[in-house]
Design a protein around this motif. Structure first.
Motif, PDB file in Angstrom:
ATOM      1  N   ILE A   1      56.322  40.651  -7.458  1.00  0.00           N
ATOM      2  CA  ILE A   1      55.252  40.595  -8.462  1.00  0.00           C
ATOM      3  C   ILE A   1      55.906  40.443  -9.827  1.00  0.00           C
ATOM      4  O   ILE A   1      57.037  40.917 -10.028  1.00  0.00           O
ATOM      5  CB  ILE A   1      54.410  41.897  -8.401  1.00  0.00           C
ATOM      6  CG1 ILE A   1      53.829  42.075  -6.996  1.00  0.00           C
ATOM      7  CG2 ILE A   1      53.293  41.904  -9.443  1.00  0.00           C
ATOM      8  CD1 ILE A   1      53.322  43.467  -6.704  1.00  0.00           C
TER       9      ILE A   1
ATOM     10  N   LEU B   1      53.761  44.622 -12.599  1.00  0.00           N
ATOM     11  CA  LEU B   1      54.192  45.755 -11.762  1.00  0.00           C
ATOM     12  C   LEU B   1      55.496  45.403 -11.069  1.00  0.00           C
ATOM     13  O   LEU B   1      55.680  44.259 -10.665  1.00  0.00           O
ATOM     14  CB  LEU B   1      53.103  46.031 -10.704  1.00  0.00           C
ATOM     15  CG  LEU B   1      53.340  47.148  -9.731  1.00  0.00           C
ATOM     16  CD1 LEU B   1      52.790  48.456 -10.282  1.00  0.00           C
ATOM     17  CD2 LEU B   1      52.597  46.865  -8.414  1.00  0.00           C
ATOM     18  N   LYS B   2      56.383  46.376 -10.907  1.00  0.00           N
ATOM     19  CA  LYS B   2      57.604  46.065 -10.170  1.00  0.00           C
ATOM     20  C   LYS B   2      57.390  46.387  -8.697  1.00  0.00           C
ATOM     21  O   LYS B   2      57.072  47.521  -8.350  1.00  0.00           O
ATOM     22  CB  LYS B   2      58.810  46.835 -10.719  1.00  0.00           C
ATOM     23  CG  LYS B   2      60.093  46.224 -10.192  1.00  0.00           C
ATOM     24  CD  LYS B   2      61.344  46.890 -10.653  1.00  0.00           C
ATOM     25  CE  LYS B   2      62.514  46.228  -9.945  1.00  0.00           C
ATOM     26  NZ  LYS B   2      63.768  46.862 -10.237  1.00  0.00           N
ATOM     27  N   GLY B   3      57.541  45.385  -7.884  1.00  0.00           N
ATOM     28  CA  GLY B   3      57.352  45.569  -6.455  1.00  0.00           C
ATOM     29  C   GLY B   3      57.096  44.246  -5.783  1.00  0.00           C
ATOM     30  O   GLY B   3      57.222  43.195  -6.398  1.00  0.00           O
ATOM     31  N   MET B   4      56.738  44.317  -4.521  1.00  0.00           N
ATOM     32  CA  MET B   4      56.478  43.102  -3.748  1.00  0.00           C
ATOM     33  C   MET B   4      54.988  42.947  -3.472  1.00  0.00           C
ATOM     34  O   MET B   4      54.279  43.935  -3.282  1.00  0.00           O
ATOM     35  CB  MET B   4      57.216  43.180  -2.410  1.00  0.00           C
ATOM     36  CG  MET B   4      58.724  43.098  -2.510  1.00  0.00           C
ATOM     37  SD  MET B   4      59.347  41.497  -3.012  1.00  0.00           S
ATOM     38  CE  MET B   4      59.032  40.502  -1.571  1.00  0.00           C
ATOM     39  N   CYS B   5      54.542  41.714  -3.432  1.00  0.00           N
ATOM     40  CA  CYS B   5      53.169  41.400  -3.035  1.00  0.00           C
ATOM     41  C   CYS B   5      53.201  41.189  -1.523  1.00  0.00           C
ATOM     42  O   CYS B   5      54.012  40.419  -1.027  1.00  0.00           O
ATOM     43  CB  CYS B   5      52.694  40.140  -3.751  1.00  0.00           C
ATOM     44  SG  CYS B   5      51.155  39.478  -3.094  1.00  0.00           S
TER      45      CYS B   5
ATOM     46  N   GLU C   1      61.795  46.011  -4.381  1.00  0.00           N
ATOM     47  CA  GLU C   1      61.201  47.177  -3.704  1.00  0.00           C
ATOM     48  C   GLU C   1      62.104  47.582  -2.549  1.00  0.00           C
ATOM     49  O   GLU C   1      62.222  46.842  -1.566  1.00  0.00           O
ATOM     50  CB  GLU C   1      59.791  46.810  -3.211  1.00  0.00           C
ATOM     51  CG  GLU C   1      58.973  48.005  -2.806  1.00  0.00           C
ATOM     52  CD  GLU C   1      57.563  47.632  -2.373  1.00  0.00           C
ATOM     53  OE1 GLU C   1      56.982  46.698  -2.950  1.00  0.00           O
ATOM     54  OE2 GLU C   1      57.066  48.280  -1.449  1.00  0.00           O
TER      55      GLU C   1
END
Lengths: 287, 143
Positions: free
Chosen positions: A34, A39-43, A78
């Motif tokens: 993402i 936001l820090k992370g994965m979709c 993530e």
């Protein structure tokens, strides 16, 4: 005049707000990082979908049609994301619909990907790591020296990598990364125009890049190796005295050259292979 | 003598357990599975519910805008969802561009088709930035 000014203003406003109107227009396929501003992370969305944000690092994406597909390590964004450990270069099967297509992963050494390799592709699972043993295509060789950006990206960041404690399986072609060393136990060597052979190869980090030693350790032509084995083996007398290379060179070239040339010159060519051996030449001259 | 009494008790207990088990099994067999409703959009909402997703009441919306026969929109776990039924599967697939207008302005959006039915999901309120809920919704729809 007022109308013209109003018109210009409206046009300007439209230009300014146009991106907002077509905000959801960036296409993605499958999971991807993402935008870190959001936001820090994965979709986690599988398949085709759209987002209002552009790829966070274009380097980590491959464009397949209108879709942006993530080809990097999900751990960078993530740690808990679904992942499978890989080692070395391999086809990007999730872009090429489960096959070895035109897309390749150029991340050297251990890394992760979201997807598990399909069974029909030649991956070996050893030490909880997937190794591609299917051999690399010709175009990969041409692309490989240029596709360094991805490798450099992952060399520079400290992310948790798969812990590899086993040696590469048979058939793996790539570099083995150790602490401060790159050891190519299954390394292909570049010989102007093609990759050849395999054998032990030690690389050392020289501050900015990996450097290969002048001689491959244990190579038959390395100075150390030649000094160690000079005068041993490979026949008697002349060969043994002068070493393998010398004897081989003169013996072979001399005999072949003169014999063959002589035969062709003085005898009739009655068919057969052009570079026939000495026996064949003797037969011809005999006639 | 004691042993004989004990063995009798064990046999009785086993017999009772068998009878109880049989009864429970029959009871389970007798339970009927809820039938999937045939109407639209009730059938789609049933699929969402089966996938463990709570949906609000879906209201009919203008189908002409999406080139469909019938359309309904509502919310599933806070996500805006539009479901449309088309005359055939080909028309449903070909209407992707029209359906995407529903996603305008949202952070995330997607279109999926299953036969004649198309589903559009939009996340205008940034409810599901990681897309875990959307992934669940897609799974429930495509199952």
């Amino acid at each position: 005049m007022r109308l013209a000014v109003l018109g210009t203003l409206t046009a300007l406003l439209t230009m300014v707000y146009a991106p907002a109107a077509s905000a959801s227009s960036v296409w993605y396929s499958g999971p991807h990082p993402i935008d870190t501003k959001v936001l820090k992370g994965m979709c986690y969305i599988p398949g085709s979908h759209v987002h209002s944000y552009a790829p966070v690092k274009p380097l980590l994406f491959v464009k397949a049609g209108r879709h942006n597909q993530f080809v990097g390590d999900p751990v960078e964004y993530e740690i808990e994301a679904p992942k499978h450990a890989y080692y070395g270069h391999h086809p990007l099967f999730w872009i090429d619909k489960g096959h070895r297509g035109k897309n390749y992963c150029y991340i050297t050494g251990p890394h992760h990907h979201w997807y598990k390799p399909p069974k029909h592709l030649k991956f070996k699972h050893k030490g909880n790591v997937h190794w591609y043993v299917g051999g690399h295509p010709d175009w990969y060789v041409k692309t490989h020296p240029r596709a360094t950006q991805l490798r450099e990206h992952y060399h520079g960041i400290g992310i948790p990598l798969p812990h590899v404690t086993v040696s590469a399986p048979v058939g793996f072609v790539g570099l083995m990364v150790g602490a401060g060393w790159l050891t190519g136990h299954y390394m292909l060597k570049w010989h102007g125009g093609g990759w050849h052979g395999s054998g032990p190869m030690m690389y050392r980090w020289h501050g900015d890049k990996w450097k290969r030693p002048k001689w491959r350790r244990g190579h038959w032509n390395s100075p150390r190796w030649r000094a160690r084995w000079k005068g041993h083996g490979y026949g008697k007398g002349h060969f043994k005295k002068h070493g393998y290379k010398h004897g081989y060179k003169h013996g072979y070239k001399h005999g072949y050259k003169h014999g063959n040339k002589h035969g062709i010159k003085h005898g009739k060519r009655t068919g057969g292979k052009r570079h026939a051996g000495a026996h064949r030449v003797m037969q011809r001259t005999g006639k | 003598m004691i042993m004989r009494h004990l063995s009798k008790a064990v046999v009785t207990i086993i017999a009772l357990a068998a009878v109880l088990g049989l009864g429970l099994g029959l009871g389970a067999c007798g339970k009927k599975k809820k039938k999937r409703p045939s109407g639209f959009p009730a059938s789609v909402l049933h699929d969402f519910k089966r996938g463990g997703l709570e949906s609000s009441k879906f209201a009919e919306t203008d189908p002409a805008r999406y080139g469909a026969e019938i359309c309904a929109e509502g919310q599933v776990e806070g996500l805006a969802v539009l479901v449309c039924r088309y005359a055939d599967a080909g028309t449903a697939k070909g209407s992707e561009a029209k359906l995407l207008t529903y996603v305008q302005g949202a952070v995330t959006g997607l279109v999926r088709t299953k036969g004649k039915v198309a589903m559009v999901v939009a996340d205008p309120d940034k409810m599901d930035l990681r897309g875990k809920l959307i992934a669940k919704l897609v799974k429930a729809f495509e199952k």
